[in-house]
Design a protein around this motif. Sequence first.
Motif, PDB file in Angstrom:
ATOM      1  N   ILE A  23      14.634   9.555   3.692  1.00  0.00           N
ATOM      2  CA  ILE A  23      15.059   9.652   5.211  1.00  0.00           C
ATOM      3  C   ILE A  23      16.463   9.760   5.056  1.00  0.00           C
ATOM      4  O   ILE A  23      17.287  10.611   5.447  1.00  0.00           O
ATOM      5  N   GLY A  24      16.950   8.357   5.050  1.00  0.00           N
ATOM      6  CA  GLY A  24      18.380   8.123   5.147  1.00  0.00           C
ATOM      7  C   GLY A  24      19.202   8.878   4.110  1.00  0.00           C
ATOM      8  O   GLY A  24      20.276   9.409   4.340  1.00  0.00           O
ATOM      9  N   GLY A  25      19.069   8.328   3.134  1.00  0.00           N
ATOM     10  CA  GLY A  25      19.720   8.907   1.526  1.00  0.00           C
ATOM     11  C   GLY A  25      19.840  10.387   1.768  1.00  0.00           C
ATOM     12  O   GLY A  25      20.726  10.730   1.227  1.00  0.00           O
ATOM     13  N   PHE A  26      18.677  10.829   1.883  1.00  0.00           N
ATOM     14  CA  PHE A  26      18.749  12.302   1.656  1.00  0.00           C
ATOM     15  C   PHE A  26      19.816  12.885   2.812  1.00  0.00           C
ATOM     16  O   PHE A  26      20.347  13.966   2.528  1.00  0.00           O
ATOM     17  N   LYS A  27      19.744  12.701   3.945  1.00  0.00           N
ATOM     18  CA  LYS A  27      20.609  13.149   5.026  1.00  0.00           C
ATOM     19  C   LYS A  27      22.180  13.160   4.608  1.00  0.00           C
ATOM     20  O   LYS A  27      22.730  13.967   4.671  1.00  0.00           O
ATOM     21  N   VAL A  28      22.321  11.781   4.172  1.00  0.00           N
ATOM     22  CA  VAL A  28      23.744  11.516   3.641  1.00  0.00           C
ATOM     23  C   VAL A  28      24.183  12.580   2.382  1.00  0.00           C
ATOM     24  O   VAL A  28      25.067  13.308   2.377  1.00  0.00           O
ATOM     25  N   GLN A  29      23.152  12.608   1.364  1.00  0.00           N
ATOM     26  CA  GLN A  29      23.508  13.570   0.209  1.00  0.00           C
ATOM     27  C   GLN A  29      23.603  14.958   0.905  1.00  0.00           C
ATOM     28  O   GLN A  29      24.418  15.694   0.277  1.00  0.00           O
ATOM     29  N   ALA A  30      22.905  15.318   1.656  1.00  0.00           N
ATOM     30  CA  ALA A  30      22.641  16.653   2.044  1.00  0.00           C
ATOM     31  C   ALA A  30      24.095  17.065   2.789  1.00  0.00           C
ATOM     32  O   ALA A  30      24.766  17.929   2.602  1.00  0.00           O
ATOM     33  N   PHE A  31      24.581  16.013   3.682  1.00  0.00           N
ATOM     34  CA  PHE A  31      25.830  16.156   4.311  1.00  0.00           C
ATOM     35  C   PHE A  31      27.000  16.354   3.474  1.00  0.00           C
ATOM     36  O   PHE A  31      27.937  17.113   3.415  1.00  0.00           O
ATOM     37  N   GLY A  32      27.076  15.426   2.260  1.00  0.00           N
ATOM     38  CA  GLY A  32      27.968  15.412   1.103  1.00  0.00           C
ATOM     39  C   GLY A  32      28.189  16.897   0.519  1.00  0.00           C
ATOM     40  O   GLY A  32      29.020  17.629   0.171  1.00  0.00           O
ATOM     41  N   VAL A  33      26.715  17.393   0.159  1.00  0.00           N
ATOM     42  CA  VAL A  33      26.559  18.719  -0.316  1.00  0.00           C
ATOM     43  C   VAL A  33      27.136  19.978   0.315  1.00  0.00           C
ATOM     44  O   VAL A  33      27.857  20.710   0.130  1.00  0.00           O
ATOM     45  N   LEU A  34      26.951  19.754   1.853  1.00  0.00           N
ATOM     46  CA  LEU A  34      27.335  20.654   2.786  1.00  0.00           C
ATOM     47  C   LEU A  34      28.959  20.867   2.992  1.00  0.00           C
ATOM     48  O   LEU A  34      29.560  21.737   2.934  1.00  0.00           O
ATOM     49  N   LEU A  35      29.398  19.586   2.902  1.00  0.00           N
ATOM     50  CA  LEU A  35      30.919  19.427   3.068  1.00  0.00           C
ATOM     51  C   LEU A  35      31.598  20.007   1.404  1.00  0.00           C
ATOM     52  O   LEU A  35      32.542  20.641   1.684  1.00  0.00           O
ATOM     53  N   ALA A  36      30.846  19.794   0.371  1.00  0.00           N
ATOM     54  CA  ALA A  36      31.307  20.271  -0.907  1.00  0.00           C
ATOM     55  C   ALA A  36      31.227  21.870  -0.708  1.00  0.00           C
ATOM     56  O   ALA A  36      32.130  22.746  -1.220  1.00  0.00           O
ATOM     57  N   ILE A  37      30.185  22.377  -0.342  1.00  0.00           N
ATOM     58  CA  ILE A  37      29.882  23.742  -0.197  1.00  0.00           C
ATOM     59  C   ILE A  37      30.913  24.478   0.767  1.00  0.00           C
ATOM     60  O   ILE A  37      31.690  25.580   0.358  1.00  0.00           O
TER      61      ILE A  37
END
Length: 200
Positions: A177-191
């Motif tokens: 739950i927590g780790g996935f959201k942080v990783q998703a946010f990082g991927v969105l920033l990179a995109i």
Amino acid sequence: MIAWRKLPAWLLRAWPLLALVPFFAVHAVALNAFQGQATWVHKIIGLSLQLLGGLLVLWSVNDNLGLFRKTSLAGTFMAWLRDFPTTNHHLILATNGMANASGSAAVVSVGRKTPTSLEERVAELELLLQELRAELSTKITNLAMRVEASKTELSDLIQATDGKIASLSERVEKVTIGGFKVQAFGVLLAIYGAITSVLA
């Protein structure tokens, strides 16, 4: 009908998307402030967002490693460096010492008088029977104590296993739950950073 009181909590569940809004605003303000330098603004914003997104993903992976393996990316990297294959062989000399000890023990045997009459034989048998009963009672008591100790040990082991399973379940839930959201946010920033760099 919309439950307005629950709406903020529902929106916060999608915080990786909502957190992009300030970056959009900063990007728009920078473009407005430096209208003649739009290319440089896109490049700087794009590079910054890609770096920030990559660091967020690495931080999340590092956090996950800490939860399960009790280590970190830096510790894993240092362990990898320490395992570098070298050609130096260290010669380890071991000396084996042997000590001989000798001892003697005296064996004392206690003999019984061989019964001759019928009464003596009956008395001998009764004495042997009493000894066997005492020995059997002692063995039964020892066996019961061992069984009770095994039950206690097994119960403690089951409780410890239940605790480990609960802890592992909490860790898995935190990662998913927590780790996935942080990783998703990082991927969105990179995109977003990559798209901004293309616009430059």
